[in-house]
Scaffold this motif. Structure first.
Motif, PDB file in Angstrom:
ATOM      1  N   UNK A   6      53.356 -38.102 -62.504  1.00 14.89           N
ATOM      2  CA  UNK A   6      53.063 -39.431 -63.044  1.00 14.89           C
ATOM      3  C   UNK A   6      52.105 -39.343 -64.229  1.00 14.89           C
ATOM      4  N   UNK A   7      51.072 -38.531 -64.084  1.00 15.65           N
ATOM      5  CA  UNK A   7      50.081 -38.377 -65.157  1.00 15.65           C
ATOM      6  C   UNK A   7      50.722 -37.771 -66.404  1.00 15.65           C
ATOM      7  N   UNK A   8      51.618 -36.803 -66.198  1.00 15.82           N
ATOM      8  CA  UNK A   8      52.274 -36.155 -67.341  1.00 15.82           C
ATOM      9  C   UNK A   8      53.172 -37.134 -68.076  1.00 15.82           C
ATOM     10  N   UNK A   9      53.899 -37.972 -67.326  1.00 15.24           N
ATOM     11  CA  UNK A   9      54.778 -38.947 -67.967  1.00 15.24           C
ATOM     12  C   UNK A   9      53.970 -39.949 -68.793  1.00 15.24           C
ATOM     13  N   UNK A  10      52.843 -40.390 -68.268  1.00 14.12           N
ATOM     14  CA  UNK A  10      51.973 -41.307 -69.009  1.00 14.12           C
ATOM     15  C   UNK A  10      51.451 -40.623 -70.267  1.00 14.12           C
ATOM     16  N   UNK A  11      51.051 -39.375 -70.145  1.00  9.44           N
ATOM     17  CA  UNK A  11      50.554 -38.609 -71.300  1.00  9.44           C
ATOM     18  C   UNK A  11      51.605 -38.523 -72.397  1.00  9.44           C
ATOM     19  N   UNK A  12      52.841 -38.223 -72.019  1.00  9.13           N
ATOM     20  CA  UNK A  12      53.917 -38.113 -72.999  1.00  9.13           C
ATOM     21  C   UNK A  12      54.325 -39.477 -73.547  1.00  9.13           C
ATOM     22  N   UNK A  13      54.188 -40.510 -72.747  1.00 11.54           N
ATOM     23  CA  UNK A  13      54.503 -41.867 -73.205  1.00 11.54           C
ATOM     24  C   UNK A  13      53.595 -42.269 -74.361  1.00 11.54           C
ATOM     25  N   UNK A  14      52.366 -41.800 -74.331  1.00 13.35           N
ATOM     26  CA  UNK A  14      51.425 -42.127 -75.403  1.00 13.35           C
ATOM     27  C   UNK A  14      51.811 -41.458 -76.716  1.00 13.35           C
ATOM     28  N   UNK A  15      52.596 -40.389 -76.624  1.00 12.18           N
ATOM     29  CA  UNK A  15      53.025 -39.660 -77.817  1.00 12.18           C
ATOM     30  C   UNK A  15      54.373 -40.162 -78.330  1.00 12.18           C
ATOM     31  N   UNK A  16      55.311 -40.366 -77.422  1.00  8.53           N
ATOM     32  CA  UNK A  16      56.697 -40.635 -77.814  1.00  8.53           C
ATOM     33  C   UNK A  16      57.144 -42.080 -77.628  1.00  8.53           C
ATOM     34  N   UNK A  17      56.399 -42.878 -76.892  1.00  7.99           N
ATOM     35  CA  UNK A  17      56.841 -44.229 -76.585  1.00  7.99           C
ATOM     36  C   UNK A  17      55.967 -45.255 -77.298  1.00  7.99           C
ATOM     37  N   UNK A  18      56.151 -46.538 -76.927  1.00  8.05           N
ATOM     38  CA  UNK A  18      55.420 -47.629 -77.558  1.00  8.05           C
ATOM     39  C   UNK A  18      54.164 -47.981 -76.772  1.00  8.05           C
ATOM     40  N   UNK A  19      53.655 -47.022 -76.040  1.00  3.91           N
ATOM     41  CA  UNK A  19      52.496 -47.210 -75.162  1.00  3.91           C
ATOM     42  C   UNK A  19      51.313 -47.818 -75.900  1.00  3.91           C
ATOM     43  N   UNK A  20      51.035 -47.339 -77.117  1.00  7.37           N
ATOM     44  CA  UNK A  20      49.864 -47.802 -77.866  1.00  7.37           C
ATOM     45  C   UNK A  20      50.181 -48.960 -78.808  1.00  7.37           C
ATOM     46  N   UNK A  21      51.446 -49.419 -78.810  1.00  7.31           N
ATOM     47  CA  UNK A  21      51.833 -50.505 -79.710  1.00  7.31           C
ATOM     48  C   UNK A  21      51.876 -51.836 -78.975  1.00  7.31           C
ATOM     49  N   UNK A  22      52.369 -51.801 -77.746  1.00  9.13           N
ATOM     50  CA  UNK A  22      52.520 -53.014 -76.940  1.00  9.13           C
ATOM     51  C   UNK A  22      51.409 -53.090 -75.905  1.00  9.13           C
ATOM     52  N   UNK A  23      50.853 -54.264 -75.733  1.00  6.39           N
ATOM     53  CA  UNK A  23      49.815 -54.475 -74.724  1.00  6.39           C
ATOM     54  C   UNK A  23      50.449 -54.459 -73.328  1.00  6.39           C
ATOM     55  N   UNK A  24      50.160 -53.426 -72.573  1.00  6.07           N
ATOM     56  CA  UNK A  24      50.742 -53.263 -71.245  1.00  6.07           C
ATOM     57  C   UNK A  24      49.733 -53.556 -70.132  1.00  6.07           C
ATOM     58  N   UNK A  25      48.726 -54.320 -70.490  1.00 10.96           N
ATOM     59  CA  UNK A  25      47.707 -54.684 -69.508  1.00 10.96           C
ATOM     60  C   UNK A  25      48.353 -55.385 -68.312  1.00 10.96           C
ATOM     61  N   UNK A  26      48.027 -54.886 -67.125  1.00 10.99           N
ATOM     62  CA  UNK A  26      48.582 -55.447 -65.906  1.00 10.99           C
ATOM     63  C   UNK A  26      49.824 -54.732 -65.426  1.00 10.99           C
ATOM     64  N   UNK A  27      50.343 -53.841 -66.275  1.00 14.50           N
ATOM     65  CA  UNK A  27      51.564 -53.105 -65.911  1.00 14.50           C
ATOM     66  C   UNK A  27      51.324 -51.594 -65.853  1.00 14.50           C
ATOM     67  N   UNK A  28      50.061 -51.206 -65.834  1.00 17.23           N
ATOM     68  CA  UNK A  28      49.731 -49.783 -65.870  1.00 17.23           C
ATOM     69  C   UNK A  28      50.387 -48.984 -64.747  1.00 17.23           C
ATOM     70  N   UNK A  29      50.511 -49.590 -63.576  1.00 14.59           N
ATOM     71  CA  UNK A  29      51.074 -48.872 -62.433  1.00 14.59           C
ATOM     72  C   UNK A  29      52.575 -48.630 -62.581  1.00 14.59           C
ATOM     73  N   UNK A  30      53.228 -49.405 -63.456  1.00  9.55           N
ATOM     74  CA  UNK A  30      54.675 -49.255 -63.622  1.00  9.55           C
ATOM     75  C   UNK A  30      55.029 -48.146 -64.609  1.00  9.55           C
ATOM     76  N   UNK A  31      54.137 -47.846 -65.533  1.00  9.56           N
ATOM     77  CA  UNK A  31      54.427 -46.879 -66.590  1.00  9.56           C
ATOM     78  C   UNK A  31      54.822 -45.514 -66.054  1.00  9.56           C
ATOM     79  N   UNK A  32      54.119 -44.958 -65.055  1.00  7.20           N
ATOM     80  CA  UNK A  32      54.509 -43.630 -64.540  1.00  7.20           C
ATOM     81  C   UNK A  32      55.862 -43.631 -63.836  1.00  7.20           C
ATOM     82  N   UNK A  33      56.378 -44.804 -63.510  1.00  5.84           N
ATOM     83  CA  UNK A  33      57.628 -44.891 -62.752  1.00  5.84           C
ATOM     84  C   UNK A  33      58.826 -45.233 -63.634  1.00  5.84           C
TER      85      UNK A  33
END
Length: 227
Positions: free
Chosen positions: A139-166
């Motif tokens: 889960x931690x690795x997927x979140x780490x890679x999401x910050x590099x390759x996905x829109x993790x830092x572009x879209x406000x995902x507040x409240x959905x943090x638990x869904x990102x690793x899944x």
């Protein structure tokens, strides 16, 4: 396919949401299963599955039969190309603004898919290089890679943090066909070059498409790409 009632594409109650093509080599036929719900994505989806069918029809006469088994790096080319050929001609059926939107959506999807495939490939390489990893580490690795390759830092995902690793990696191609996703990117690159040829000269583009699809596994992957 229409004559033999092999296009099951209309929505109905309790019908599965997936889409796929199946070939029946004994009868030299192919079918499409899809669930159209009235979205523009349905057009791309059906074009994609039709591309798989065309690929099969163009290689079905290859003997011995084993040489009809396509290399993974080529398996998606026939289907993706038909998506591009299709969006160049949907103006015959849809309004100009609708065609423009569908093409823009498709081009955006290409960029997004390359980013997602890069993330997935990096993730899978890490998984198989670290066989003792835990669920939390994945889960931690997927979140780490999401910050590099996905829109993790572009879209406000507040409240959905638990869904990102899944989200984004728990699906068939990753769990059952390791490292297959990168072949989509490889196929996409070849399909884009054929699309470019098609836009310059449709007849020439279709000629290259038909020739490449008719090779099956008679040639090596580099030779098919150069064909």
């Amino acid at each position: 396919m229409c004559y033999n009632n092999l296009l099951d594409i209309e929505a109905r109650e309790n019908k599965a949401q997936e889409g796929y093509m199946r070939d029946y080599s004994i009868y030299e036929q192919a079918s499409i299963f899809y669930n159209c719900v009235g979205l523009s994505n349905d057009i791309i989806g059906i074009l994609y599955e039709l591309g798989h069918c065309f690929h099969y029809f163009l290689e079905k006469d290859i003997k011995p039969f084993a040489l009809q088994e396509l290399p993974f790096e080529v398996l998606e080319v026939g289907s993706i190309c038909i998506e591009y050929f299709g969006i160049e001609n949907i103006n015959e059926y849809l309004k100009k603004n609708e065609c423009k939107r569908i093409k823009e959506d498709k081009l955006g999807d290409i960029i997004e898919s390359f980013c997602h495939i890069a993330q997935v490939d990096k993730f899978q390489n890490w998984i198989y290089s670290n066989p003792n990893q835990t669920n939390q580490m994945r889960r931690d690795k997927w979140v780490e890679l999401s910050k590099v390759y996905s829109y993790y830092d572009i879209i406000d995902l507040t409240g959905y943090e638990e869904l990102i690793p899944k989200y984004g990696w728990q699906y068939y191609h990753i769990l059952h066909q390791p490292f297959y996703c990168i072949d989509y990117a490889i196929s996409e690159i070849l399909a884009l070059t054929i699309w470019d040829r098609y836009k310059q000269n449709p007849q020439e583009g279709i000629k290259y498409y038909k020739h490449g699809c008719s090779l099956g596994a008679l040639k090596s992957v580099p030779d098919i790409y150069n064909a």
